[in-house]
Write an enzyme that holds these catalytic residues in place. Structure first.
Site, PDB file in Angstrom:
ATOM      1  N   TRP A 148       0.840  -1.212   0.000  1.00  0.00           N
ATOM      2  CA  TRP A 148       0.000   0.000   0.000  1.00  0.00           C
ATOM      3  C   TRP A 148       0.869   1.254   0.000  1.00  0.00           C
ATOM      4  O   TRP A 148       0.559   2.249  -0.659  1.00  0.00           O
ATOM      5  CB  TRP A 148      -0.958   0.027   1.191  1.00  0.00           C
ATOM      6  CG  TRP A 148      -2.045  -0.996   1.085  1.00  0.00           C
ATOM      7  CD1 TRP A 148      -2.285  -2.029   1.932  1.00  0.00           C
ATOM      8  CD2 TRP A 148      -3.048  -1.097   0.062  1.00  0.00           C
ATOM      9  NE1 TRP A 148      -3.367  -2.761   1.497  1.00  0.00           N
ATOM     10  CE2 TRP A 148      -3.846  -2.211   0.362  1.00  0.00           C
ATOM     11  CE3 TRP A 148      -3.338  -0.350  -1.090  1.00  0.00           C
ATOM     12  CZ2 TRP A 148      -4.924  -2.603  -0.435  1.00  0.00           C
ATOM     13  CZ3 TRP A 148      -4.416  -0.731  -1.891  1.00  0.00           C
ATOM     14  CH2 TRP A 148      -5.183  -1.851  -1.553  1.00  0.00           C
ATOM     15  N   ASP A 198      -1.387   7.232   6.044  1.00  0.00           N
ATOM     16  CA  ASP A 198      -2.476   6.365   5.602  1.00  0.00           C
ATOM     17  C   ASP A 198      -2.784   5.437   6.777  1.00  0.00           C
ATOM     18  O   ASP A 198      -2.011   4.544   7.087  1.00  0.00           O
ATOM     19  CB  ASP A 198      -2.027   5.569   4.371  1.00  0.00           C
ATOM     20  CG  ASP A 198      -3.058   4.520   3.934  1.00  0.00           C
ATOM     21  OD1 ASP A 198      -4.121   4.421   4.574  1.00  0.00           O
ATOM     22  OD2 ASP A 198      -2.788   3.803   2.950  1.00  0.00           O
ATOM     23  N   LYS A 238     -12.384  -1.091   7.010  1.00  0.00           N
ATOM     24  CA  LYS A 238     -11.650  -1.999   7.898  1.00  0.00           C
ATOM     25  C   LYS A 238     -11.955  -1.709   9.365  1.00  0.00           C
ATOM     26  O   LYS A 238     -12.292  -2.602  10.116  1.00  0.00           O
ATOM     27  CB  LYS A 238     -10.157  -1.900   7.620  1.00  0.00           C
ATOM     28  CG  LYS A 238      -9.803  -2.530   6.275  1.00  0.00           C
ATOM     29  CD  LYS A 238      -8.407  -2.250   5.787  1.00  0.00           C
ATOM     30  CE  LYS A 238      -8.254  -2.841   4.395  1.00  0.00           C
ATOM     31  NZ  LYS A 238      -7.398  -2.051   3.521  1.00  0.00           N
TER      32      LYS A 238
HETATM   33  C1  LIG Z   1      -7.052  -1.467   2.360  1.00  0.00           C
HETATM   34  C2  LIG Z   1      -6.014  -0.410   2.308  1.00  0.00           C
HETATM   35  C3  LIG Z   1      -6.010   0.594   1.310  1.00  0.00           C
HETATM   36  C4  LIG Z   1      -6.989   0.601   0.169  1.00  0.00           C
HETATM   37  O1  LIG Z   1      -8.162   1.216   0.520  1.00  0.00           O
HETATM   38  P1  LIG Z   1      -9.265   1.537  -0.584  1.00  0.00           P
HETATM   39  O2  LIG Z   1     -10.335   2.173   0.199  1.00  0.00           O
HETATM   40  O3  LIG Z   1      -9.661   0.245  -1.213  1.00  0.00           O
HETATM   41  O4  LIG Z   1      -8.640   2.459  -1.571  1.00  0.00           O
HETATM   42  C5  LIG Z   1      -5.042   1.575   1.389  1.00  0.00           C
HETATM   43  N1  LIG Z   1      -4.133   1.590   2.367  1.00  0.00           N
HETATM   44  C6  LIG Z   1      -4.113   0.653   3.330  1.00  0.00           C
HETATM   45  C7  LIG Z   1      -3.088   0.728   4.413  1.00  0.00           C
HETATM   46  C8  LIG Z   1      -5.048  -0.378   3.323  1.00  0.00           C
HETATM   47  O5  LIG Z   1      -5.025  -1.306   4.288  1.00  0.00           O
END
Ligand SMILES: *Cc1c(COP(=O)(O)O)cnc(C)c1O
Length: 362
Positions: free
Chosen positions: A105, A173, A197
């Site tokens: 990611w 992020d 999540k």
């Molecule tokens: C799941 C995840 C993403 C992707 O998220 P989307 O909403 O599908 O764009 C980005 N960064 C991390 C750390 C993730 O776990």
């Protein structure tokens, strides 16, 4: 033991479990939201009902996560992934962004920034099994921003302390660990996370942004890509993802009624310690991927002696209704995702399974 409604022990890496109580509330309110005569999905995003939902979600998130007043909260669409592009678009005019590559990611975030302007971004450090220590020396002169992935969903590593570098603004992020523990917002310029999540369901991405940084964003962008435009329009530039924000609000109410972030953080520690304890006491039967000092409380990654044994571990678990425990295809092995709404009971169930599996296969 059969769970309510035949639900399984679901360790999905995302979208992830929603508390049963929240699902029940959604069901109760689905046909007629608060005597409005319609569901929340069928009314204007500018109605008093939906404004109430959105304002309450912002208020609760601020209270529960202890977000200071000099930070603004935005509800956007496009997933965490759109933030990979919006951040460079909104801030490259101020200066260079350094990326720490701690997993796929993080690398994706860098790759998207590169498409905006490859001269203005670079990877300052990278590491799979552990979180690197970042100091001023790690960065090229004139770096203005540092982008990290606070929890690495695929590798199972997580920052325990956040880098603090003079005159460099931290961007994180937090898609896979937002709200999982108390943090000090003053350490960050921007935090972003899509909801599926740890905050609810997909469709809404939460961006928490320092007010003075928001004011400095590029004001010359197409409106949908501009933080300033979204903020000025109450995040209703396009029709809001009303149902996703509604579920986010219910999740926050649930947290408010169940011990708030203090209790949630405690539960997350109990869950992670329970599972790492089994790995550490298995005499190498279960082998953790992450270095101990960088272990994630959200994604527990490990492998058994062989790919065949991993497959058997996954298959026999499914016979006990324990599902979604295979590692990411880029990583292999086993991954137990134990985000905020995975219960201690679910972790006890998989712990019990892990001990029994080890006894019969060592
Ligand atoms: C799941 C995840 C993403 C992707 O998220 P989307 O909403 O599908 O764009 C980005 N960064 C991390 C750390 C993730 O776990």
């Amino acid at each position: 033991m059969i769970k309510n409604y035949g639900r399984k022990y679901n360790f999905s890496s995302g979208p992830s479990q929603i508390p049963l109580e929240v699902l029940g509330k959604i069901k109760d309110e689905l046909f007629n939201y608060q005597e409005s005569g319609m569901s929340i999905m069928e009314m204007s995003h500018r109605s008093k009902y939906f404004y109430g939902v959105q304002n309450n979600a912002i208020k609760l998130l601020r209270e529960l996560y202890k977000i200071p007043n000099n930070y603004e909260i935005l509800f956007l669409q496009g997933g965490a992934r759109l933030q990979f592009s919006m951040i460079p678009l909104n801030y490259f005019h101020i200066g260079r962004i350094a990326y720490i590559n701690t997993g796929p990611w993080a690398l994706d975030a860098f790759s998207e920034a590169k498409k905006v302007d490859e001269k203005l971004c670079y990877i300052a450090n990278e590491s799979k099994e552990e979180i690197p220590i970042i100091t001023e020396k790690s960065l090229i002169e004139d770096t203005k921003f540092l982008h990290i992935t606070s929890n690495n969903t695929i590798n199972g590593t997580q920052y325990q302390d956040y880098p603090k570098i003079k005159n460099v603004t931290l961007i994180a992020d937090m898609t896979s660990d937002i709200l999982s523990k108390k943090i000090n917002f003053e350490d960050f310029g921007i935090i972003y996370a899509s909801a599926q999540k740890n905050l609810g369901i997909s469709g809404v991405t939460v961006v928490i942004i320092n007010r003075s940084l928001l004011d400095k964003a590029n004001s010359d962008l197409p409106a949908s890509l501009s933080y300033i435009s979204h903020f000025n329009e109450d995040c209703m530039l396009a029709t809001s993802p009303t149902f996703s924000i509604y579920v986010l609000n219910l999740i926050l109410e649930y947290l408010n009624n169940n011990g708030q972030i203090e209790q949630l953080e405690k539960n997350n520690i109990v869950k992670a310690e329970m599972l790492y304890g089994i790995i550490d006491n298995s005499n190498g039967f279960y082998r953790g991927y992450a270095k101990k000092s960088s272990r994630s409380r959200m994604n527990i990654t490990f492998t058994l002696h062989s790919e065949e044994l991993n497959k058997l571990f996954i298959r026999l678990a499914e016979e006990e209704d324990i599902i979604n425990i295979g590692g990411h295809h880029k990583r292999g092995g086993i991954r137990l995702s134990i985000y905020n709404w995975i219960s201690i009971e679910d972790c006890e169930k998989i712990s019990d399974y892990m001990i029994r599996f080890m006894e019969s296969h060592k």
